[in-house]
Structures are given as structure tokens and as C-alpha cells.
Motif scaffolding. Structure first.
Motif: not given
Ligand SMILES: C[S@@+](CC[C@H](N)C(=O)[O-])C[C@H]1O[C@@H](n2cnc3c(N)ncnc32)[C@H](O)[C@@H]1O
Ligand code: SF4
Length: 373
Positions: A64-74, A103-117
Motif C-alpha cells: 500500500i505504501v509507495p515503492v520509494a518507502d520500501i526502497e528507503k528502508i532497504l 512490479l518492475q520497480a520492486y524487482r529493481y530495488i531487490g524484492i525477489n519474492r512476493l507473497s500475494i494475499g
């Protein structure tokens, strides 16, 4: 091998059954992300010698949060901790938050596994559970993730939903198989107190959840996934070889993990720590460092933990670890487990294990084997 868990405590809407910690207001989102970054600073010193092999963004709904927030934490995690460059980096996502671009952005920042609800591939079930997505969006999200090059996908499904017939449940599993999903987490619908589901059942607007239905559907799940080369490696988790959740393995194998964010738990082998399950208090408590509590674990706590986690998995309880806690513990376990040996439990290579067909009711056995002072 250790893991890092980050709790992102926001959701679009409250699912009727859920009592996890989350808020449906994003008002304090930026302050909260900054506080998680602040918590990383605070905890770096104590965890700097640890080597981390998994990172897990859970929730709530991290998508739900922008990819940039996940990237900041990573980025902050990579600056402050020793993280293996082949680390498993999982993010929990809800189907209606995903797009090809994201999804491309997630992959770019290093997310390599997705858990989809996903929960169900039938709209009527999703409505009943008050999910924010439709079945069609779940299928599209999975296909888009695969197109984006993320094939390490796990989906969450729920069985025992009132009105979910065995036939529909079998169809749900078949849809997952047709979509070439290599890992499935499937949970029996649980009525948690203080949830809308509990209230709806109390007011007789929903029928009660049937234990027989859930037990039957658990059997269907085991049979169908076994026929399709999935390994049932934990009560609720099934994976193809090489696709087990490396992160959750830290919890089940009693390995240290660092939890960040409100409501997150940490474990360093000796002490358990849990952050306050309240976004405002978590943010406010950051400077004064009064946003968490700790508990030193006694040998009894460690014994209970080993029983609880071990009996849920195919690896079982390492009896050598119990012995190391003291002869009292191995004698206690020996005496109390006798009545289950040859029935729901067996011993193999110095490990006490649950038979796969007994897993559905293993919680009762686990609590019977607990050490209670
Ligand atoms: C807490 S959610 C977090 C991930 C994400 N927000 C989502 O909904 O998929 C993780 C999973 O827990 C499961 N879950 C939560 N509460 C449950 C309950 N009362 N009964 C069964 N499964 C539950 C759901 O399958 C859900 O996908
Ligand atoms: S199940 Fe997931 S999306 Fe639904 S309320 Fe719980 S955490 Fe949020």
C-alpha cells in the motif's frame, strides 16, 4: 543465518477476520516510515555482527505504501547490517495494489519474492471476507509478477470459509496450480475475538465456522498438493523443492530474527522483544526509546518454544536441544509424549515429529506437551 522482519501497519480496509496490527488511515505514514528508519539506527549496534540472509516486509499491507518507502528502508538496512547479496527479500502484497510498473520497480530495488494475499479465486468469498480486491485482479497480479520476472511467488489462501464447498476449494487449489505458483500458504479461517467476523457470527448474520469443513478441506489441500510435488513442510505451508520460505524457517528453527516497526517481535536466542502495537505510540516513543518491552527467556520458555515450532514442521523437535536444557526437560517430554508415540507423533533420527495426517490437530498435542509451572 538470521532474518529481518519489517512491519508495515497500513491496510486499505479491514478484512472481517483479521486481528493483525494495522491502521486504515495513512495520515501518519511518512512519520512512521521515518521512525522505522530511526529504529534501524538504534538497533544497528546490537545486531552488527549478525549475518542476515532474509528480509521480509509484512503487515498490514506493505504494497500500500509507495515503492520509494520500501526502497528507503532497504537502503538503510543495507547501510547498517551485513546482508547477504543472495538474500531472500519478500514483500507481502495485495492484488489490487499491483501493476506491471510497480512490479518492475520492486524487482529493481531487490524484492525477489512476493507473497500475494489471494485468499480465494471466487468473488463471493472475497466479499464475505471484506477483501478489497476481486478474483480477476488476483490472477492478473500473479501473471504480471511472472511477466516482470518474479517467479518466486507464494499466495495465501483461506479454507473453512462458510459457503466454500469442497468443490470450490479444490478449484481454488487447481487455479493456483494452473498459475504455476511454487509455494502456497493456506490457513483455516479462524474466528478471532473483537473482529467483525466474530460479531457477524454472534449476531447470526454469518453461520459459524465449521471444524469438520476445515478438517476436510485441509485433507483435500494435503492430497492435491502432494499429488503435484509440493512438500508440506509446515502446518500451513507447502512448497516445491527450493521454494520453501527461507525467512519463516528462522522462526521455525529457532534462529535469531530482528523485527522492526510497530508490533514487530525480535528474538536473539536469549531475549524476546516486542514493539508496541500502536502507530502513534511507536512514533512518539522513538526518541525516548520507550516503544518496546523485553523478556529474558527461561529454559522453560525455550523448551515450550522448541516444542511449539518444531512440531509444526517436517523437521520436528531436535531432542538434543531439549537435552541441553537439562535432564528434567527430556524426562518431562519423554513421559508426556508417550501416549502420542505411534499415533500422532513418531521419533526419527533423534527428532520428535508429527505425522502429516495429524498436523491439523497438532495444536492440542503441543499444548499438552508444554511445560507449565
Ligand atoms: C495478516 S495478512 C498480511 C498480508 C496481506 N495484508 C494480506 O492480506 O494478504 C497475512 C495472512 O494471514 C491470513 N489470516 C489473517 N487472519 C486470519 C484468520 N483469522 N484466519 C485465517 N487466516 C488469516 C490471511 O490469509 C492473510 O493473507
Ligand atoms: S488480512 Fe491483510 S489486508 Fe486484510 S486487514 Fe489483515 S493485514 Fe490488512
Amino acid at each position: 543465518m538470521s532474518g529481518i522482519y519489517i512491519h508495515i501497519p497500513f491496510c486499505k480496509q479491514a478484512c472481517h477476520y483479521c486481528d493483525f496490527h494495522f491502521s486504515t488511515s495513512l495520515k501518519h505514514k511518512d512519520a512512521l516510515i521515518d521512525s522505522i528508519v530511526g529504529e534501524i539506527d538504534q538497533r544497528a549496534e546490537n545486531w552488527k555482527s549478525e549475518k542476515f540472509e532474509t528480509i521480509y516486509f509484512g503487515g498490514g499491507t506493505p504494497s500500500i505504501v509507495p515503492v520509494a518507502d520500501i526502497e528507503k528502508i532497504l537502503t538503510k538496512l543495507r547501510q547498517n547490517f551485513q546482508i547477504d547479496n543472495r538474500a531472500e527479500v519478500t514483500l507481502e502484497a495485495n492484488p489490487d495494489d499491483l501493476s506491471g510498473e510497480k512490479l518492475q520497480a520492486y524487482r529493481y530495488i531487490g524484492i525477489n519474492r512476493l507473497s500475494i494475499g489471494v485468499q480465494s479465486f471466487f468473488d463471493e468469498d472475497l466479499q464475505k471476507l471484506n477483501r478489497s480486491h476481486q478474483a480477476r485482479q488476483a490472477v492478473e497480479a500473479i501473471q504480471q509478477a511472472q511477466t516482470a520476472g518474479i517467479d518466486n511467488i507464494t499466495i495465501d489462501l483461506i479454507y473453512g470459509i462458510p459457503g466454500l464447498t469442497d468443490k470450490k476449494w479444490e478449484q481454488n487449489i487447481q487455479t493456483a496450480l494452473d498459475l504455476q505458483i511454487p509455494h502456497i500458504s493456506a490457513y483455516a479461517l479462524t474466528v478471532e475475538p473483537q473482529t467483525a467476523l466474530a460479531w457477524l457470527i454472534k449476531k447470526e448474520k454469518y453461520p459459524p465456522v465449521s471444524e469438520e469443513q476445515s478438517a476436510r478441506q485441509f485433507e483435500i489441500l494435503q492430497r492435491k498438493l502432494q499429488e503435484n510435488n509440493f512438500i508440506h513442510y509446515e502446518i500451513s505451508n507447502f512448497g516445491k523443492e527450493d521454494y520453501f520460505s527461507r525467512h519463516n524457517m528462522s522462526y521455525w528453527k529457532n534462529i535469531p530474527y530482528l523485527g522492526l516497526g510497530p508490533a514487530a517481535h525480535s528474538y536473539n536466542g536469549k531475549q524476546r522483544r516486542w514493539n508496541i502495537a500502536n502507530n502513534a505510540k511507536y512514533i512518539k516513543g522513538m526518541d525516548a526509546k520507550n516503544y518496546f518491552e523485553t523478556e529474558d527467556l527461561s529454559p522453560q520458555d525455550i523448551y515450550n518454544e522448541l516444542i511449539m515450532t518444531g512440531l509444526r514442521t517436517i523437521w520436528g523437535v531436535d531432542l538434543q536441544k531439549i537435552r541441553l536444557l537439562g535432564e528434567d526437560f527430556i524426562e518431562y517430554l519423554d513421559k508426556n509424549a508417550q501416549k502420542y508415540i505411534g499415533k500422532s507423533l513418531f521419533i526419527e533420527e533423534n527428532h520428535l515429529k508429527a505425522r502429516p495426517e495429524s498436523l491439523f490437530l497438532i495444536e492440542g498435542v503441543i499444548s499438552d506437551l508444554f511445560w507449565v509451572d
